[in-house]
Design a protein around this motif. Structure first.
Motif, PDB file in Angstrom:
ATOM      1  N   LEU A 136      34.106  79.120 -11.679  1.00 64.09           N
ATOM      2  CA  LEU A 136      35.230  79.867 -11.121  1.00 64.09           C
ATOM      3  C   LEU A 136      35.161  79.827  -9.603  1.00 64.09           C
ATOM      4  CD1 LEU A 136      34.875  83.082 -13.339  1.00 64.09           C
ATOM      5  CD2 LEU A 136      36.313  81.079 -13.810  1.00 64.09           C
ATOM      6  N   THR A 137      36.307  79.692  -8.965  1.00 64.50           N
ATOM      7  CA  THR A 137      36.344  79.741  -7.502  1.00 64.50           C
ATOM      8  C   THR A 137      36.203  81.186  -7.045  1.00 64.50           C
ATOM      9  OG1 THR A 137      37.642  77.731  -7.205  1.00 64.50           O
ATOM     10  CG2 THR A 137      37.789  79.385  -5.473  1.00 64.50           C
ATOM     11  N   GLY A 138      35.073  81.488  -6.440  1.00 59.15           N
ATOM     12  CA  GLY A 138      34.831  82.836  -5.951  1.00 59.15           C
ATOM     13  C   GLY A 138      35.426  83.088  -4.590  1.00 59.15           C
ATOM     14  N   GLY A 139      35.567  82.033  -3.794  1.00 60.67           N
ATOM     15  CA  GLY A 139      36.148  82.142  -2.465  1.00 60.67           C
ATOM     16  C   GLY A 139      36.689  80.789  -2.043  1.00 60.67           C
ATOM     17  N   VAL A 140      37.854  80.796  -1.418  1.00 58.78           N
ATOM     18  CA  VAL A 140      38.487  79.545  -0.993  1.00 58.78           C
ATOM     19  C   VAL A 140      37.957  79.157   0.375  1.00 58.78           C
ATOM     20  CG1 VAL A 140      40.669  78.379  -0.547  1.00 58.78           C
ATOM     21  CG2 VAL A 140      40.549  80.153  -2.297  1.00 58.78           C
ATOM     22  N   VAL A 141      37.361  77.984   0.447  1.00 53.70           N
ATOM     23  CA  VAL A 141      36.778  77.497   1.691  1.00 53.70           C
ATOM     24  C   VAL A 141      37.411  76.149   2.016  1.00 53.70           C
ATOM     25  CG1 VAL A 141      34.658  76.822   2.882  1.00 53.70           C
ATOM     26  CG2 VAL A 141      34.606  78.686   1.207  1.00 53.70           C
TER      27      VAL A 141
END
Length: 357
Positions: A136-141
Motif C-alpha cells: 500500500l502507498t503510505g505516502g506519495v513521494v
C-alpha cells in the motif's frame, strides 16, 4: 456401530477442532507486543507512536515497538528471521516492497478488515496476480527538482520548471544528480528516458540525457550527502524528492520543490504485512489507523503527501503552503513500472558505474 478406532479418530478430530477454534483467541491473547519497521522520514516514528501506539494499547493491550531503518536493511533483517518472522509490518519503499512480496514474503491484504483502505485509489495499491493488495502507498513521494530559492533570487536566475531546464548553463556547476543506487536516482533516470523517447524498457535515452547534464555538476547517492552540499552552498539545485523540501526548510535552508511540467515519477513509501508474522488482528487495526484522514493529515504536516484526497481537506491553508503541493498535484505524479525496473536496475547501476564520471 462405532468402533474404538472411529471413536479415537472422532475424539482427535474434536480436540483438533477445539484447538483450531481457540487458536485465534489464544494468538490474540499471546500478542502483547507487535513490531513494525518504519520508513526513515521526518517525524514518522513520532507520529506513529503518538497516534497509533496508544490506540492499539487501549483496544488490544498490544505494545507497539517501532524502529526507523532503510528499506534494504528491512529486507535483510526479515529474511534472517526465516519462516517465523517477529516483525509484522514493514514500511519500505514501494519498489523494494514489490520485489520482496513477489518472492512470497508478504501476506495479501484483505481490504475488508481495514475499512479506511476502501478509500485508497487503485494506483496506490500494488497487487499480486490474483488482484490482492501486497504493498500500500503510505505516502506519495515524487521526484523533481529541489532548489535554493534565495541563491537563485540573489543571482536573478529563474527557478526550474521542466526536466529540460537541468541543462541550462546558469545552473552549471551547482546542480546535483542522484545516482541510481538510490531509488530517487533510478526514477529520475527513467523519467529522463521517457521524455527523450525511451522508458523502462529503453533506458539509453536516459543515460544520454544525464550525460548531457553532468559536465561540471555533482553526483550524489543519498539525501544526507545532498543536504550537506546544500548547507555548504555547493549546490543550488538537486534532483530528489518533494518530501525533503519541508525537512530542509526546518533546518533553516530556503529549499523549494519544483514539480516539472512533464510530471514527477513516484518512489512512494509503502506498507506491507509480513507473511507468517504474529498479531494480524492488531496489524489490520494499525493499517486502518494509518490510513485515517486524521493520521494522513498529520503526516502531511511533516512533508509526506497523502494518497487519500479526503485527508487534504483537513490541512489549513498555511499547512498546505508549507507542503508545497495541492491535492490536484496528485494528477501530475507518474507511476512507473517498478517490476520492469527491478529486473533491469542491477545492470543500469553497473553501467552507471562504468560510464558516469
Amino acid at each position: 456401530m462405532m468402533t474404538r478406532l472411529n471413536t479415537l479418530v472422532l475424539g482427535a478430530a474434536s480436540a483438533a477442532a477445539l484447538l483450531i477454534g481457540n487458536s485465534g483467541t489464544w494468538a490474540q491473547e499471546a500478542c502483547t507486543q507487535m513490531q513494525a519497521y518504519l520508513a526513515i522520514a521526518p517525524d514518522h516514528r513520532e507520529h506513529v507512536m503518538s497516534y497509533i501506539a496508544p490506540r492499539l494499547k487501549q483496544k488490544f493491550n498490544v505494545e507497539l515497538v517501532t524502529e526507523a531503518i532503510g528499506s534494504v536493511m528491512m529486507v535483510d533483517r526479515i529474511a534472517a528471521q526465516g519462516s517465523a518472522p517477529r516483525v509484522t509490518i514493514a514500511h519500505w519503499d514501494v519498489p523494494v516492497g514489490i520485489a520482496t512480496c513477489d518472492k512470497g514474503g508478504c501476506q495479501p491484504i484483505d481490504v475488508e478488515k481495514a475499512p479506511n483502505l476502501k478509500a485508497m485509489p487503485d494506483w496506490a495499491m500494488s497487487k499480486d496476480a490474483q488482484g490482492k493488495p501486497l504493498v500500500l502507498t503510505g505516502g506519495v513521494v515524487g521526484v523533481g527538482i529541489l532548489y535554493n530559492e534565495e541563491e537563485l533570487k540573489k543571482r536573478n536566475i529563474a527557478p526550474p520548471k521542466s526536466w529540460a531546464d537541468l541543462k541550462k548553463p546558469e545552473y552549471a556547476g551547482r546542480l546535483g544528480i542522484t545516482a541510481p543506487q538510490s531509488s530517487m536516482g533510478t526514477a529520475a533516470l527513467v523519467m529522463l528516458a521517457r521524455i527523450n523517447g525511451g522508458g523502462e524498457s529503453k533506458i539509453d535515452p536516459g543515460f544520454d540525457a544525464t550525460k548531457a547534464i553532468l559536465p561540471k555538476n555533482t553526483i550524489f547517492t543519498w539525501s544526507s550527502e545532498m543536504s550537506n552540499l546544500f548547507q555548504l552552498g555547493d549546490l543550488w539545485l538537486a534532483v530528489n524528492s518533494n518530501n525533503l523540501a519541508p525537512a530542509l526548510r526546518a533546518k533553516g535552508l530556503p529549499i523549494q520543490f519544483a514539480l516539472p511540467t512533464e510530471g514527477s515519477p513516484t518512489v512512494n513509501t509503502g506498507i506491507s504485512l509480513i507473511k507468517g508474522a504474529p498479531c494480524q488482528e492488531a496489524a489490520y487495526e494499525y493499517l486502518n489507523l494509518y490510513f485515517s484522514d486524521e493520521f494522513q493529515a498529520m503526516r502531511m504536516t511533516a512533508g509526506t503527501a497523502s494518497p487519500l484526497r479526503s485527508s487534504w481537506r483537513l490541512l489549513t491553508p498555511d499547512q498546505q503552503k508549507e507542503l508545497g503541493l495541492t491535492a490536484d498535484d496528485l494528477n501530475k505524479f507518474i507511476s512507473l513500472d517498478w517490476r520492469a525496473i527491478n529486473s533491469a536496475r542491477p545492470g543500469w547501476i553497473e553501467r552507471w558505474t562504468r560510464e558516469m564520471r
